[in-house]
Design a protein around this motif. Sequence first.
Motif, PDB file in Angstrom:
ATOM      1  N   SER A 270      54.936  46.356  32.381  1.00  0.00           N
ATOM      2  CA  SER A 270      56.112  47.085  31.921  1.00  0.00           C
ATOM      3  C   SER A 270      56.919  47.440  33.168  1.00  0.00           C
ATOM      4  O   SER A 270      56.589  47.016  34.269  1.00  0.00           O
ATOM      5  CB  SER A 270      55.697  48.352  31.161  1.00  0.00           C
ATOM      6  N   GLU A 271      57.948  48.218  33.000  1.00  0.00           N
ATOM      7  CA  GLU A 271      58.781  48.562  34.149  1.00  0.00           C
ATOM      8  C   GLU A 271      57.994  49.322  35.214  1.00  0.00           C
ATOM      9  O   GLU A 271      58.144  49.075  36.408  1.00  0.00           O
ATOM     10  CB  GLU A 271      59.980  49.401  33.702  1.00  0.00           C
ATOM     11  N   LYS A 272      57.087  50.224  34.784  1.00  0.00           N
ATOM     12  CA  LYS A 272      56.400  51.088  35.732  1.00  0.00           C
ATOM     13  C   LYS A 272      54.916  50.754  35.924  1.00  0.00           C
ATOM     14  O   LYS A 272      54.325  51.171  36.913  1.00  0.00           O
ATOM     15  CB  LYS A 272      56.523  52.549  35.274  1.00  0.00           C
ATOM     16  N   THR A 273      54.323  50.038  34.968  1.00  0.00           N
ATOM     17  CA  THR A 273      52.875  49.843  34.982  1.00  0.00           C
ATOM     18  C   THR A 273      52.529  48.369  34.822  1.00  0.00           C
ATOM     19  O   THR A 273      53.140  47.668  34.011  1.00  0.00           O
ATOM     20  CB  THR A 273      52.209  50.645  33.844  1.00  0.00           C
ATOM     21  N   LEU A 274      51.520  47.935  35.576  1.00  0.00           N
ATOM     22  CA  LEU A 274      50.984  46.587  35.438  1.00  0.00           C
ATOM     23  C   LEU A 274      49.669  46.681  34.672  1.00  0.00           C
ATOM     24  O   LEU A 274      48.722  47.326  35.131  1.00  0.00           O
ATOM     25  CB  LEU A 274      50.744  45.965  36.816  1.00  0.00           C
ATOM     26  N   TYR A 275      49.597  46.047  33.510  1.00  0.00           N
ATOM     27  CA  TYR A 275      48.388  46.062  32.690  1.00  0.00           C
ATOM     28  C   TYR A 275      47.606  44.777  32.955  1.00  0.00           C
ATOM     29  O   TYR A 275      48.085  43.679  32.658  1.00  0.00           O
ATOM     30  CB  TYR A 275      48.739  46.171  31.213  1.00  0.00           C
ATOM     31  N   ALA A 276      46.414  44.920  33.519  1.00  0.00           N
ATOM     32  CA  ALA A 276      45.567  43.777  33.872  1.00  0.00           C
ATOM     33  C   ALA A 276      44.629  43.496  32.708  1.00  0.00           C
ATOM     34  O   ALA A 276      43.700  44.263  32.456  1.00  0.00           O
ATOM     35  CB  ALA A 276      44.789  44.076  35.152  1.00  0.00           C
ATOM     36  N   TYR A 277      44.845  42.385  32.011  1.00  0.00           N
ATOM     37  CA  TYR A 277      44.185  42.158  30.726  1.00  0.00           C
ATOM     38  C   TYR A 277      42.903  41.328  30.809  1.00  0.00           C
ATOM     39  O   TYR A 277      41.883  41.693  30.245  1.00  0.00           O
ATOM     40  CB  TYR A 277      45.175  41.490  29.771  1.00  0.00           C
ATOM     41  N   GLN A 278      42.951  40.187  31.473  1.00  0.00           N
ATOM     42  CA  GLN A 278      41.787  39.306  31.518  1.00  0.00           C
ATOM     43  C   GLN A 278      41.743  38.573  32.849  1.00  0.00           C
ATOM     44  O   GLN A 278      42.782  38.344  33.469  1.00  0.00           O
ATOM     45  CB  GLN A 278      41.835  38.304  30.363  1.00  0.00           C
ATOM     46  N   ALA A 279      40.537  38.187  33.298  1.00  0.00           N
ATOM     47  CA  ALA A 279      40.397  37.591  34.628  1.00  0.00           C
ATOM     48  C   ALA A 279      39.281  36.563  34.639  1.00  0.00           C
ATOM     49  O   ALA A 279      38.470  36.464  33.720  1.00  0.00           O
ATOM     50  CB  ALA A 279      40.113  38.681  35.666  1.00  0.00           C
ATOM     51  N   GLY A 280      39.251  35.795  35.715  1.00  0.00           N
ATOM     52  CA  GLY A 280      38.170  34.849  35.947  1.00  0.00           C
ATOM     53  C   GLY A 280      38.032  34.596  37.435  1.00  0.00           C
ATOM     54  O   GLY A 280      39.008  34.705  38.186  1.00  0.00           O
ATOM     55  N   ILE A 281      36.813  34.297  37.879  1.00  0.00           N
ATOM     56  CA  ILE A 281      36.579  33.970  39.290  1.00  0.00           C
ATOM     57  C   ILE A 281      35.651  32.765  39.375  1.00  0.00           C
ATOM     58  O   ILE A 281      34.908  32.460  38.433  1.00  0.00           O
ATOM     59  CB  ILE A 281      35.968  35.159  40.073  1.00  0.00           C
ATOM     60  N   ASP A 282      35.699  32.091  40.516  1.00  0.00           N
ATOM     61  CA  ASP A 282      34.870  30.910  40.742  1.00  0.00           C
ATOM     62  C   ASP A 282      33.432  31.357  41.029  1.00  0.00           C
ATOM     63  O   ASP A 282      33.170  31.992  42.057  1.00  0.00           O
ATOM     64  CB  ASP A 282      35.421  30.116  41.927  1.00  0.00           C
ATOM     65  N   PRO A 283      32.490  31.031  40.153  1.00  0.00           N
ATOM     66  CA  PRO A 283      31.110  31.491  40.363  1.00  0.00           C
ATOM     67  C   PRO A 283      30.424  30.825  41.551  1.00  0.00           C
ATOM     68  O   PRO A 283      29.395  31.328  42.020  1.00  0.00           O
ATOM     69  CB  PRO A 283      30.411  31.105  39.053  1.00  0.00           C
ATOM     70  N   ASN A 284      31.001  29.733  42.038  1.00  0.00           N
ATOM     71  CA  ASN A 284      30.397  29.031  43.172  1.00  0.00           C
ATOM     72  C   ASN A 284      30.862  29.577  44.522  1.00  0.00           C
ATOM     73  O   ASN A 284      30.377  29.120  45.572  1.00  0.00           O
ATOM     74  CB  ASN A 284      30.713  27.538  43.100  1.00  0.00           C
ATOM     75  N   ARG A 285      31.790  30.555  44.488  1.00  0.00           N
ATOM     76  CA  ARG A 285      32.307  31.085  45.757  1.00  0.00           C
ATOM     77  C   ARG A 285      32.248  32.616  45.773  1.00  0.00           C
ATOM     78  O   ARG A 285      33.097  33.278  46.375  1.00  0.00           O
ATOM     79  CB  ARG A 285      33.735  30.576  45.995  1.00  0.00           C
ATOM     80  N   LEU A 286      31.235  33.142  45.129  1.00  0.00           N
ATOM     81  CA  LEU A 286      31.096  34.592  45.077  1.00  0.00           C
ATOM     82  C   LEU A 286      30.898  35.192  46.458  1.00  0.00           C
ATOM     83  O   LEU A 286      31.279  36.352  46.696  1.00  0.00           O
ATOM     84  CB  LEU A 286      29.920  34.978  44.168  1.00  0.00           C
TER      85      LEU A 286
END
Length: 366
Positions: A270-286
């Motif tokens: 939104s104008e003032k807030t960033l809503y972080a909904y879903q994510a993913g990361i590479d499990p081979n580079r933890l």
Amino acid sequence: MRVECFSDAESLVPYRDAWNALDGEVPFRRYDWLMPWWHSYRDSHELYVLGVFQGEDLIGLAPWYREAGTTGGRTLRFLGDGDVCTDYLDVLAAPDDANRVAALLVDWLQEALTTSRVWDAMEWDNLETNAPLASEVARRLGQCQAIVSKRPAHNCWRLELPESWYDFEMTQSKSHRKQIRRMINRVLDTDRCRLHVCDDIATIDAAMEILIDLHMRRRRMLDQSGCFSCDRFATFLQEAGREMMSTEHCEVLWLELDGEPVAAEIHFPSEKTLYAYQAGIDPNRLHEEPGSLMQIAMIRRAIEQGKQAVDFLRGDEPYKAHWRAEPRTCETVRIVPNTTFGLIRHGIWTTKTQVKNWFKASLGNI
């Protein structure tokens, strides 16, 4: 002023802009999020959106659907609930119209209850505690002898942002601040690393493929199914993402390390807030901490854009507190009319809740 009930999705299309204008700076309340949900999750439910009009102008909205229960009752729920985990839902109205809208909705609901019994219960899942208009509707229904019950739900977590990155670093612990600076100097601000931003509908499909691949590979590593294993969810999010991106309320970010994507997130700003909904990361580079790299890049970018907060939404994952986010309490609200059938359904719901709580407590003691 009048209340109109919409049971056909097509009849709401002309009100898309007016609906969006009532979102209160929460993207998940928008037509562009809730109607794609309806298209994907309607099953045998009935659309039950109540619009409040002054003349021809839409000034308030209850974005509900009606669910037929196994016991024959009809329950009003918010569009977007369930597995999608839509947070910060509420009845919608401009602040100056809030009390009038709540009063008109309650009058309409009471009249509908006595004339045609169009609802037997309301169950509103994971609303922010004391959500302004929903709470007012519940309070007024309570004054009409309805039984209003509330129980704690999952917390949402919000990180308030200062005006500069330096000020943000100063809010972190000494050890975390040292780790952040090390990751910036050794990785993020080097030629090895590149942050990509998709905010264009023409490229959203490719960006979503990266997000889904990273999310699902990480979930499989944890022996979890992952939300994108459900085709309906994947279809919904891609449709909602396109709709929201068309009004600058969606973006997909991915972080590339040594030429390969290692982390991705979908946000709804939104104008003032960033809503972080879903994510993913590479499990081979933890070992390279892609999740932390993405958090740093995302928070730093939000500060540069002048955002006042990053909202991590529901769930008590430890990383949220680690970044100094604060919990925002939520609740599930249950309302039944003071009728014989309503009291029976309330008793069943109360018993189920008590059994569920007992079972949770028993597991915790094992």
